[in-house]
Design a protein around this motif. Sequence first.
Motif, PDB file in Angstrom:
ATOM      1  N   THR A 175       0.866  -1.173   0.000  1.00 26.13           N
ATOM      2  CA  THR A 175       0.000   0.000   0.000  1.00 26.13           C
ATOM      3  C   THR A 175       0.904   1.224   0.000  1.00 26.13           C
ATOM      4  O   THR A 175       1.804   1.334   0.829  1.00 26.13           O
ATOM      5  N   ILE A 176       0.668   2.115  -0.939  1.00 23.70           N
ATOM      6  CA  ILE A 176       1.378   3.393  -0.978  1.00 23.70           C
ATOM      7  C   ILE A 176       0.420   4.425  -0.403  1.00 23.70           C
ATOM      8  O   ILE A 176      -0.713   4.546  -0.863  1.00 23.70           O
ATOM      9  N   GLY A 177       0.863   5.144   0.623  1.00 28.43           N
ATOM     10  CA  GLY A 177       0.017   6.123   1.279  1.00 28.43           C
ATOM     11  C   GLY A 177       0.548   7.532   1.109  1.00 28.43           C
ATOM     12  O   GLY A 177       1.739   7.785   1.289  1.00 28.43           O
ATOM     13  N   ILE A 178      -0.356   8.445   0.751  1.00 32.66           N
ATOM     14  CA  ILE A 178       0.016   9.846   0.532  1.00 32.66           C
ATOM     15  C   ILE A 178      -1.039  10.748   1.157  1.00 32.66           C
ATOM     16  O   ILE A 178      -2.233  10.539   0.956  1.00 32.66           O
ATOM     17  N   ILE A 179      -0.575  11.750   1.915  1.00 33.33           N
ATOM     18  CA  ILE A 179      -1.464  12.826   2.339  1.00 33.33           C
ATOM     19  C   ILE A 179      -1.051  14.065   1.546  1.00 33.33           C
ATOM     20  O   ILE A 179       0.119  14.236   1.215  1.00 33.33           O
ATOM     21  N   PHE A 180      -2.025  14.924   1.246  1.00 35.43           N
ATOM     22  CA  PHE A 180      -1.676  16.097   0.441  1.00 35.43           C
ATOM     23  C   PHE A 180      -2.660  17.226   0.678  1.00 35.43           C
ATOM     24  O   PHE A 180      -3.777  17.030   1.156  1.00 35.43           O
ATOM     25  N   ARG A 181      -2.196  18.399   0.302  1.00 40.57           N
ATOM     26  CA  ARG A 181      -3.037  19.598   0.313  1.00 40.57           C
ATOM     27  C   ARG A 181      -2.377  20.654  -0.562  1.00 40.57           C
ATOM     28  O   ARG A 181      -1.211  21.025  -0.345  1.00 40.57           O
ATOM     29  N   ASP A 182      -3.104  21.127  -1.548  1.00 38.56           N
ATOM     30  CA  ASP A 182      -2.647  22.208  -2.424  1.00 38.56           C
ATOM     31  C   ASP A 182      -1.225  21.972  -2.951  1.00 38.56           C
ATOM     32  O   ASP A 182      -0.351  22.823  -2.828  1.00 38.56           O
ATOM     33  N   MET A 205       4.425  -4.885  -9.008  1.00 39.45           N
ATOM     34  CA  MET A 205       3.824  -5.738  -7.979  1.00 39.45           C
ATOM     35  C   MET A 205       2.397  -5.329  -7.700  1.00 39.45           C
ATOM     36  O   MET A 205       2.014  -4.184  -7.974  1.00 39.45           O
ATOM     37  N   PRO A 206       1.610  -6.238  -7.135  1.00 35.56           N
ATOM     38  CA  PRO A 206       0.254  -5.858  -6.739  1.00 35.56           C
ATOM     39  C   PRO A 206       0.318  -4.762  -5.671  1.00 35.56           C
ATOM     40  O   PRO A 206       0.971  -4.933  -4.640  1.00 35.56           O
ATOM     41  N   SER A 207      -0.303  -3.639  -5.957  1.00 32.72           N
ATOM     42  CA  SER A 207      -0.238  -2.516  -5.023  1.00 32.72           C
ATOM     43  C   SER A 207      -1.517  -1.710  -5.097  1.00 32.72           C
ATOM     44  O   SER A 207      -2.312  -1.853  -6.015  1.00 32.72           O
ATOM     45  N   GLU A 208      -1.677  -0.869  -4.091  1.00 35.35           N
ATOM     46  CA  GLU A 208      -2.790   0.074  -4.065  1.00 35.35           C
ATOM     47  C   GLU A 208      -2.250   1.425  -3.634  1.00 35.35           C
ATOM     48  O   GLU A 208      -1.252   1.502  -2.911  1.00 35.35           O
ATOM     49  N   LEU A 209      -2.900   2.469  -4.109  1.00 42.49           N
ATOM     50  CA  LEU A 209      -2.528   3.835  -3.758  1.00 42.49           C
ATOM     51  C   LEU A 209      -3.700   4.453  -3.005  1.00 42.49           C
ATOM     52  O   LEU A 209      -4.794   4.578  -3.551  1.00 42.49           O
ATOM     53  N   ILE A 210      -3.444   4.805  -1.751  1.00 41.69           N
ATOM     54  CA  ILE A 210      -4.459   5.435  -0.916  1.00 41.69           C
ATOM     55  C   ILE A 210      -3.992   6.850  -0.603  1.00 41.69           C
ATOM     56  O   ILE A 210      -2.873   7.056  -0.142  1.00 41.69           O
ATOM     57  N   MET A 211      -4.886   7.810  -0.856  1.00 46.76           N
ATOM     58  CA  MET A 211      -4.532   9.210  -0.653  1.00 46.76           C
ATOM     59  C   MET A 211      -5.573   9.898   0.220  1.00 46.76           C
ATOM     60  O   MET A 211      -6.760   9.571   0.149  1.00 46.76           O
ATOM     61  N   ALA A 269      -5.449   7.623  -7.669  1.00 49.85           N
ATOM     62  CA  ALA A 269      -5.700   6.925  -6.406  1.00 49.85           C
ATOM     63  C   ALA A 269      -6.695   5.787  -6.570  1.00 49.85           C
ATOM     64  O   ALA A 269      -7.692   5.912  -7.285  1.00 49.85           O
ATOM     65  N   ASP A 270      -6.433   4.695  -5.872  1.00 44.17           N
ATOM     66  CA  ASP A 270      -7.408   3.609  -5.776  1.00 44.17           C
ATOM     67  C   ASP A 270      -8.458   3.951  -4.723  1.00 44.17           C
ATOM     68  O   ASP A 270      -9.620   3.608  -4.867  1.00 44.17           O
ATOM     69  N   ILE A 271      -8.008   4.609  -3.675  1.00 44.27           N
ATOM     70  CA  ILE A 271      -8.897   5.102  -2.621  1.00 44.27           C
ATOM     71  C   ILE A 271      -8.487   6.537  -2.323  1.00 44.27           C
ATOM     72  O   ILE A 271      -7.314   6.810  -2.077  1.00 44.27           O
ATOM     73  N   LEU A 272      -9.451   7.438  -2.348  1.00 44.86           N
ATOM     74  CA  LEU A 272      -9.197   8.847  -2.046  1.00 44.86           C
ATOM     75  C   LEU A 272     -10.184   9.270  -0.969  1.00 44.86           C
ATOM     76  O   LEU A 272     -11.394   9.165  -1.150  1.00 44.86           O
ATOM     77  N   ALA A 294      -4.966   7.828   9.256  1.00 42.42           N
ATOM     78  CA  ALA A 294      -6.245   7.655   8.555  1.00 42.42           C
ATOM     79  C   ALA A 294      -6.031   6.908   7.241  1.00 42.42           C
ATOM     80  O   ALA A 294      -6.840   6.062   6.857  1.00 42.42           O
ATOM     81  N   VAL A 295      -4.924   7.191   6.570  1.00 43.58           N
ATOM     82  CA  VAL A 295      -4.583   6.476   5.341  1.00 43.58           C
ATOM     83  C   VAL A 295      -4.213   5.034   5.671  1.00 43.58           C
ATOM     84  O   VAL A 295      -4.691   4.089   5.039  1.00 43.58           O
TER      85      VAL A 295
END
Length: 192
Positions: free
Chosen positions: A7-14, A33-39, A56-59, A74-75
Amino acid sequence: MPKPLLTIGIIFRDDIRCIERCLKALGPLRKAMPSELIMADTGSVDGSRQVAEQYADILIDFPWINDFAAARNAVMNQASGKWFFTVDTDEYLDPNVNELRRFLRRSGDGKEDGCAVVQRNYTSFAMDDSYSDFLAVRILCMSTGLRYSGKIHESWGRRDGKPLVNHILANTILHHDGYVGLGGAAGTAKPE
């Protein structure tokens, strides 16, 4: 779709200046590889969210509460991969992901809790030869059950006080330009 290994996790703003560069650079890893991107969007108004929606797979929305650890957790709470990799939008992963792929795909011997990669901090937006490197623990085995602590300069840490056992990936590089231009007023405003 197979269960994600990562799982790749990213938080962001502007982060419209750099978010697409960051997300495009994750392509080779996601193909390897099998992966997911959660932001988690903490309140963007500059178009960053629209870019994130394309990748993103999940935003999720996470209203900003002046707590980086809470946003990152939270991510993490949405993650289904065996490993969790934290990336910031002012970074981009080097295209050579072979070392990282080998580490994540090997048979899990349970010896490591996490993994450190090279964070390469550039001194200009040109991202030329002027930089400094340090090792940053950015990958955690989800079976540890650990979560972030610390509102600023958040990190994973055991409650029992024992250090994390980390593998070092000396050839896996996150290129980072987030400290460029922090002299003067910008440098004063960032800690606030």
